[in-house]
Scaffold this motif. Structure first.
Motif, PDB file in Angstrom:
ATOM      1  N   ASP A 315       0.913  -1.206   0.188  1.00 52.13           N
ATOM      2  CA  ASP A 315      -0.069   0.095  -0.282  1.00 52.13           C
ATOM      3  C   ASP A 315       1.019   1.541  -0.138  1.00 52.13           C
ATOM      4  N   TYR A 316       1.933   0.788   0.783  1.00 50.80           N
ATOM      5  CA  TYR A 316       3.108   2.280   0.920  1.00 50.80           C
ATOM      6  C   TYR A 316       3.406   2.121  -0.341  1.00 50.80           C
ATOM      7  N   ALA A 317       3.539   1.431  -1.309  1.00 52.17           N
ATOM      8  CA  ALA A 317       4.304   1.729  -2.389  1.00 52.17           C
ATOM      9  C   ALA A 317       3.838   2.586  -3.565  1.00 52.17           C
ATOM     10  N   ARG A 345      10.385   5.508  -7.074  1.00 53.65           N
ATOM     11  CA  ARG A 345      10.758   6.355  -6.751  1.00 53.65           C
ATOM     12  C   ARG A 345       9.993   7.649  -6.110  1.00 53.65           C
ATOM     13  N   LEU A 346      10.996   8.407  -4.969  1.00 52.48           N
ATOM     14  CA  LEU A 346       9.999   8.495  -4.221  1.00 52.48           C
ATOM     15  C   LEU A 346      10.447   9.731  -4.379  1.00 52.48           C
ATOM     16  N   ARG A 522       0.907   9.625   3.211  1.00 52.25           N
ATOM     17  CA  ARG A 522       1.307  10.608   3.003  1.00 52.25           C
ATOM     18  C   ARG A 522       2.596  11.802   4.569  1.00 52.25           C
ATOM     19  N   LEU A 523       1.801  11.454   5.401  1.00 54.47           N
ATOM     20  CA  LEU A 523       2.629  11.284   7.008  1.00 54.47           C
ATOM     21  C   LEU A 523       4.205  10.633   6.492  1.00 54.47           C
ATOM     22  N   VAL A 524       3.344   9.461   6.745  1.00 57.01           N
ATOM     23  CA  VAL A 524       5.139   8.421   6.568  1.00 57.01           C
ATOM     24  C   VAL A 524       6.324   9.143   5.721  1.00 57.01           C
ATOM     25  N   GLY A 525       5.960  10.004   4.091  1.00 60.37           N
ATOM     26  CA  GLY A 525       6.186  10.081   3.349  1.00 60.37           C
ATOM     27  C   GLY A 525       7.245  10.806   3.871  1.00 60.37           C
ATOM     28  N   ALA A 527       7.991  11.882   6.388  1.00 61.74           N
ATOM     29  CA  ALA A 527       8.630  11.932   7.480  1.00 61.74           C
ATOM     30  C   ALA A 527      10.797  11.649   6.528  1.00 61.74           C
ATOM     31  N   LEU A 528       9.750  10.202   5.686  1.00 57.72           N
ATOM     32  CA  LEU A 528      11.254  10.076   4.778  1.00 57.72           C
ATOM     33  C   LEU A 528      11.980  11.178   4.623  1.00 57.72           C
ATOM     34  N   THR A 529      11.273  11.118   3.336  1.00 59.12           N
ATOM     35  CA  THR A 529      11.824  12.518   2.861  1.00 59.12           C
ATOM     36  C   THR A 529      13.294  13.613   3.789  1.00 59.12           C
ATOM     37  N   ALA A 530      12.315  13.977   4.944  1.00 56.29           N
ATOM     38  CA  ALA A 530      13.649  14.872   5.870  1.00 56.29           C
ATOM     39  C   ALA A 530      14.157  13.959   6.200  1.00 56.29           C
ATOM     40  N   THR A 531      13.871  12.599   6.281  1.00 60.62           N
ATOM     41  CA  THR A 531      15.338  12.260   7.381  1.00 60.62           C
ATOM     42  C   THR A 531      16.451  11.549   6.318  1.00 60.62           C
ATOM     43  N   LEU A 532      15.511  11.517   4.746  1.00 55.95           N
ATOM     44  CA  LEU A 532      17.011  10.977   4.310  1.00 55.95           C
ATOM     45  C   LEU A 532      16.996  11.943   3.598  1.00 55.95           C
TER      46      LEU A 532
END
Length: 558
Positions: A315-317, A345-346, A522-525, A527-532
């Motif tokens: 689902d996240y994918a 691609r993120l 969207r919230l997880v995305g 968090a991922l972009t900020a952390t990466l």
């Protein structure tokens, strides 16, 4: 057998070799020689493959070095040289492989395309030299290598020298591994013997064309020499996929876009691209102070973490990634459905996504093993993470499992070994690794995907050394004591953040992630972009060193 018009009347109609039904020849050609009725994939020659797979006008044939032509002066019912000359006249080819530099959607690639019509695509000195030279050309120019395999095996007429080509080509692919260059194998029908046991199966990604067969010993050899009855679907592309031996099965029309996605991902790090600056400017609300999180009933949190409506890895994918291409199999024993992964691609940046896959209903939960990884699943995860490290891609793992599979088959298959290998591998990965506990984080089955630079969790996630039920059964000797065990284990996000097990918590929508999966994603995305973005500024050696320090400190008194 290649389908052609009848020689007597050159009718525009032909008969499909698969279903024997009539097919209009021009339509068959435009459909890439795939029957519209039964889907039978007719065999293609090397020139047709070059035309189908690559950008028009891009293939440029690579020069071939001279090789021994008839080293044994071999003769069976006819001299080898006579057979060779006849085949060259009949096919218009010099040898059973055509090597060229080309492009797919503008992405450069070196291609070695085999042709079964040339002496069964057999591997001899000339083929081995051409494959090796193609790999060296890819190495010199720092671009990926694509192998299109079609072969009956090593060329008997060249004896032990043909056998040596297996090692020679394997060495060439090892050099590409060391250089961090992507290798892709497209397995077509048929691929057997020395080719299957060397360069055709050594690539990072192996895609089988629909209808392909691959193996070391062919069906006739096995049935004839051992007298064994062959099972249904023996050595077919679909069986190879189920056995974990290929990454995917694609219809012919799907091959070009699949190759383009892989080549695009490989080009990202090679071209020196980094994550967008905008990723650092977006400031998602990540909770880093446990006092900002509410105190929750532990057992109620467990129920929320296990709710079947929560988003799964796939689902996240779908929510977060463009062009996600799932990759399958551990290349040894199977394709575990409880652990999935692939490249997507993120926000335009290619990442390797790996995660546990549960399900939303009983049927899917059972089919996915309730998200409990098997040895094959952990080995698949390791293979994909090694590929990400080779290509310089960030890794995102999503953790949601009650624990690793505890069945007899898993134990026989080396469950403990597979988990341990993942822990060691992740400790030394030279690329950014972010893990998110999205639901349950159960024991070693969770940790096997969570040795990361940053470990995040959703607000209602749990993470524990054992399930509350297991703890209650062992220590209280009463499964009904699971709620007491959950509280005692302190498995909620608030406690885990306080212990330093988590680096930050992603708040969930009101009522839980299952109430609004799209918002959760969207919230997880974010968090991922900020952390990466934060991690992308660190050199590989710094990432590894900091990751090791992170785990080194656990359990030490301040």
């Amino acid at each position: 057998m290649t389908a052609t018009c009848a020689a007597t009347d050159c009718s525009p109609w032909m008969r499909c070799p698969g279903c024997q039904g009539p097919v209009f020849g021009e339509h068959h050609r435009r459909n890439l020689r795939v029957c519209p009725g039964c889907g039978h994939h007719d065999r293609l020659g090397a020139r047709e493959r070059l035309e189908q797979l690559f950008d028009p006008g891009s293939p440029s044939t690579l020069a071939a070095a001279p090789t021994l032509v008839d080293p044994l002066e071999f003769t069976d019912t006819r001299p080898y040289l006579a057979r060779l000359e006849q085949t060259r006249r009949g096919t218009g080819l010099e040898e059973a492989v055509v090597c060229a530099s080309a492009s797919v959607d503008g992405h450069p690639v070196v291609a070695a395309v085999m042709d079964f019509a040339f002496m069964g695509g057999s591997l001899g000195c000339a083929v081995g030299e051409r494959i090796t030279a193609a790999a060296e050309h890819a190495l010199e120019n720092r671009i990926p290598l694509l192998i299109v395999a079609a072969s009956g095996g090593a060329r008997m007429q060249e004896g032990a020298l043909a056998l040596m080509q297996m090692a020679k080509t394997a060495q060439a692919l090892a050099d590409l591994d060391d250089a961090g260059l992507l290798t892709v194998s497209l397995v077509t029908d048929p691929t057997y013997g020395g080719v299957a046991a060397s360069y055709a199966t050594l690539a990072d990604v192996i895609v089988a064309e629909a209808g392909a067969h691959m193996g070391f010993a062919g069906p006739r050899v096995i049935a004839g020499t051992l007298g064994q009855t062959l099972p249904e679907g023996f050595q077919t592309a679909e069986t190879l996929l189920a056995g974990g031996l290929v990454d995917g099965v694609r219809r012919r029309a799907e091959l070009r876009p699949a190759l383009a996605h892989l080549l695009s991902a490989a080009a990202w790090a090679r071209d020196g691209r980094t994550v967008p600056a905008a990723w650092g400017e977006a400031a998602p609300h990540l909770v880093r102070d446990p006092r900002e999180l509410p105190e929750q009933d532990a057992w109620q949190t467990v129920a929320l973490a296990r709710d079947p409506g929560r988003p799964t890895t796939l689902d996240y994918a779908c929510y977060l990634l463009e062009d996600f291409q799932e990759l399958h199999g551990d290349r040894m024993s199977g394709d575990c459905p409880a652990i999935v992964g692939g490249i997507g691609r993120l926000g335009g940046v290619p990442v390797m996504l790996v995660g546990h896959q549960k399900g939303h209903d009983t049927r899917e939960l059972v089919a996915r093993g309730f998200g409990m990884g098997s040895p094959a699943g952990f080995r698949k995860a390791a293979r994909l993470m090694r590929l990400a490290a080779k290509l310089g891609l960030p890794i995102v793992t999503l953790v949601d499992t009650p624990g690793a599979c505890a069945g007899v088959e898993a134990e026989v298959g080396g469950q403990a070994h597979a988990i341990a290998e993942n822990l060691r591998l992740m400790a030394r990965l030279p690329v950014p690794v972010v893990a998110v506990v999205t639901g349950e984080g159960g024991s070693g089955g969770a940790l096997a995907l969570a040795v990361a630079d940053r470990v995040l969790a959703l607000g209602n996630a749990v993470y524990s050394v054992i399930s509350p039920e297991g703890c209650a059964a062992i220590l209280w000797r009463d499964a009904a004591a699971a709620p007491r065990a959950a509280a005692a284990l302190r498995i909620g996000a608030r406690d885990l953040l306080g212990q330093g097990v988590l680096d930050a918590v992603v708040p969930e929508p009101d009522g839980g992630a299952h109430r609004d999966p799209a918002l959760t994603a969207r919230l997880v995305g974010q968090a991922l972009t900020a952390t990466l973005h934060e991690l992308s500024r660190q050199a590989p050696a710094e990432l590894v060193s900091a990751r090791r320090r992170r785990f080194r400190r656990f359990g030490i008194s301040a």
